[in-house]
Design a protein around this motif. Structure first.
Motif, short mmCIF file in Angstrom:
data_model
loop_
_atom_site.label_atom_id
_atom_site.label_comp_id
_atom_site.label_asym_id
_atom_site.label_seq_id
_atom_site.Cartn_x
_atom_site.Cartn_y
_atom_site.Cartn_z
N THR A 64 10.49 79.71 15.72
CA THR A 64 9.14 79.50 15.19
C THR A 64 8.44 78.36 15.93
OG1 THR A 64 9.95 77.97 13.51
CG2 THR A 64 9.83 80.29 12.89
N GLN A 65 7.13 78.33 15.80
CA GLN A 65 6.37 77.23 16.35
C GLN A 65 6.73 75.95 15.61
OE1 GLN A 65 2.42 78.96 15.77
NE2 GLN A 65 2.13 78.82 17.98
N ILE A 66 6.63 74.83 16.28
CA ILE A 66 6.88 73.54 15.65
C ILE A 66 5.72 73.25 14.70
CG2 ILE A 66 7.11 71.06 16.04
CD1 ILE A 66 8.37 71.79 18.78
N VAL A 67 6.05 72.86 13.49
CA VAL A 67 5.04 72.56 12.47
C VAL A 67 4.31 71.27 12.85
CG1 VAL A 67 4.71 71.97 10.03
CG2 VAL A 67 6.37 73.72 10.68
N THR A 68 3.00 71.29 12.67
CA THR A 68 2.20 70.09 12.93
C THR A 68 1.35 69.74 11.72
OG1 THR A 68 0.33 71.34 13.83
CG2 THR A 68 2.02 70.61 15.40
N VAL A 125 -2.66 64.46 15.84
CA VAL A 125 -1.80 65.62 15.59
C VAL A 125 -0.35 65.15 15.73
CG1 VAL A 125 -1.17 67.95 16.31
CG2 VAL A 125 -3.55 67.16 16.50
N GLN A 126 0.45 65.40 14.70
CA GLN A 126 1.86 64.99 14.66
C GLN A 126 2.75 66.21 14.57
OE1 GLN A 126 3.21 61.74 14.73
NE2 GLN A 126 5.14 62.84 14.90
#
Length: 108
Positions: free
Chosen positions: A71-75, A98-99
């Motif tokens: 999955t995409q990294i959660v930001t 954005v983290q």
């Protein structure tokens, strides 16, 4: 005591080699080989296999396919306005931070 395994194990993703090893950890006639990978693309990888080349004693073999989902990294995004209060016509600077999360993005 069982003869030691030798040969090569290839790790594949849809037929493309993504890793290999000749380093066996053997107990009896069973051996394990591992590779570590952190650069899978985002998406479903549903044809991961390992292939043992065989040697003079042991026949070649191929595992059944396994699947993982990357999955995409959660930001999270946060916005600040500088200054927070201003008069009409004055400049305001908007800053978006954005983290990315540090959680693992691989499941399966």
């Amino acid at each position: 005591s069982s003869p030691l395994l030798s040969g090569t194990v290839l790790f594949k993703d849809a037929g493309a080699t993504i890793g290999s090893s000749t380093s066996f950890s053997q107990i009896g006639a069973s051996a394990t080989v591992q590779v570590t990978k952190s650069d899978f693309s985002v998406g479903v990888h549903n044809a991961l296999t390992c292939e043992y080349s065989g040697d003079a004693t042991y026949a070649a073999s191929v595992s059944s396919a396994q699947s993982i989902t990357v999955t995409q990294i959660v930001t999270t995004s946060s916005l600040s306005a500088l200054p927070a209060t201003t008069e009409f016509g004055q400049t305001v600077t908007l800053v978006c931070t954005v983290q990315g999360s540090t959680a693992s993005a691989v499941t399966g």
